[in-house]
Write an enzyme that holds these catalytic residues in place. Structure first.
Site, mmCIF file in Angstrom:
data_model
loop_
_atom_site.group_PDB
_atom_site.id
_atom_site.type_symbol
_atom_site.label_atom_id
_atom_site.label_comp_id
_atom_site.label_asym_id
_atom_site.label_seq_id
_atom_site.Cartn_x
_atom_site.Cartn_y
_atom_site.Cartn_z
ATOM 1 N N CYS A 181 0.881 -1.176 0.000
ATOM 2 C CA CYS A 181 0.000 0.000 0.000
ATOM 3 C C CYS A 181 0.921 1.228 0.000
ATOM 4 O O CYS A 181 2.024 1.170 -0.525
ATOM 5 C CB CYS A 181 -0.941 -0.017 1.195
ATOM 6 S SG CYS A 181 -0.109 0.055 2.797
ATOM 7 N N ARG B 219 -2.099 -0.666 5.716
ATOM 8 C CA ARG B 219 -3.238 -1.271 5.023
ATOM 9 C C ARG B 219 -2.852 -2.609 4.400
ATOM 10 O O ARG B 219 -3.614 -3.570 4.442
ATOM 11 C CB ARG B 219 -3.688 -0.296 3.924
ATOM 12 C CG ARG B 219 -5.003 -0.492 3.341
ATOM 13 C CD ARG B 219 -5.321 0.646 2.370
ATOM 14 N NE ARG B 219 -4.292 1.673 2.348
ATOM 15 C CZ ARG B 219 -4.260 2.687 1.515
ATOM 16 N NH1 ARG B 219 -5.201 2.842 0.615
ATOM 17 N NH2 ARG B 219 -3.301 3.583 1.562
#
Length: 137
Positions: free
Chosen positions: A93, A98
């Site tokens: 990410c 994330r």
């Protein structure tokens, strides 16, 4: 190089162990041609710049200041439509937070060769150019 880190997504008390690799290790793995790269940033961020050959499957569909992130409920299914559960994958990410959650979801869903890019796409940019003056797509 890589390290095992406990992360995210747990069901009934289970915790998925996801291996994290730094930017140099990720570049080495990707250069073998044996690993695919799943970029879990939102489309608009992916379009600004990404790893060559990356497949974009957003983990979050949107992020609002007051409502927080809206998770992509079809994330695992969308990755499964592109990759087999035994494919070798690096998940990245922007900064690595994330992607760690996304990688844990994939491991929990039965994907067996998933690595999280520690530090995310930003770490790849720094690794490729330790003294950046500007970034261009």
């Amino acid at each position: 190089m890589g390290s095992l880190r406990s992360s995210g997504s747990s069901t009934a008390g289970e915790k998925a162990l996801v291996e994290s690799v730094d930017a140099d290790a990720a570049c080495a793995l990707l250069s073998t041609g044996q690993y695919g790269y799943v970029d879990v940033r939102m489309w608009e961020d992916f379009d600004k710049g990404h790893v060559a050959g990356a497949r974009n499957v957003p983990y979050y569909l949107s992020v609002t200041p007051h409502g927080g992130p809206e998770k992509n409920d079809r994330f695992v299914d969308q990755v499964a439509a592109l990759h087999g559960k035994d494919d070798r994958l690096i998940v990245g990410c922007r900064s690595g937070v994330r992607s760690r959650l996304a990688a844990a979801d994939l491991v929990h869903a039965g994907f067996t060769n998933v690595k999280n890019l520690e530090g995310g796409y930003l770490s790849l940019l720094k690794s490729a150019n330790p003294h950046p003056t500007a970034y261009h797509k």
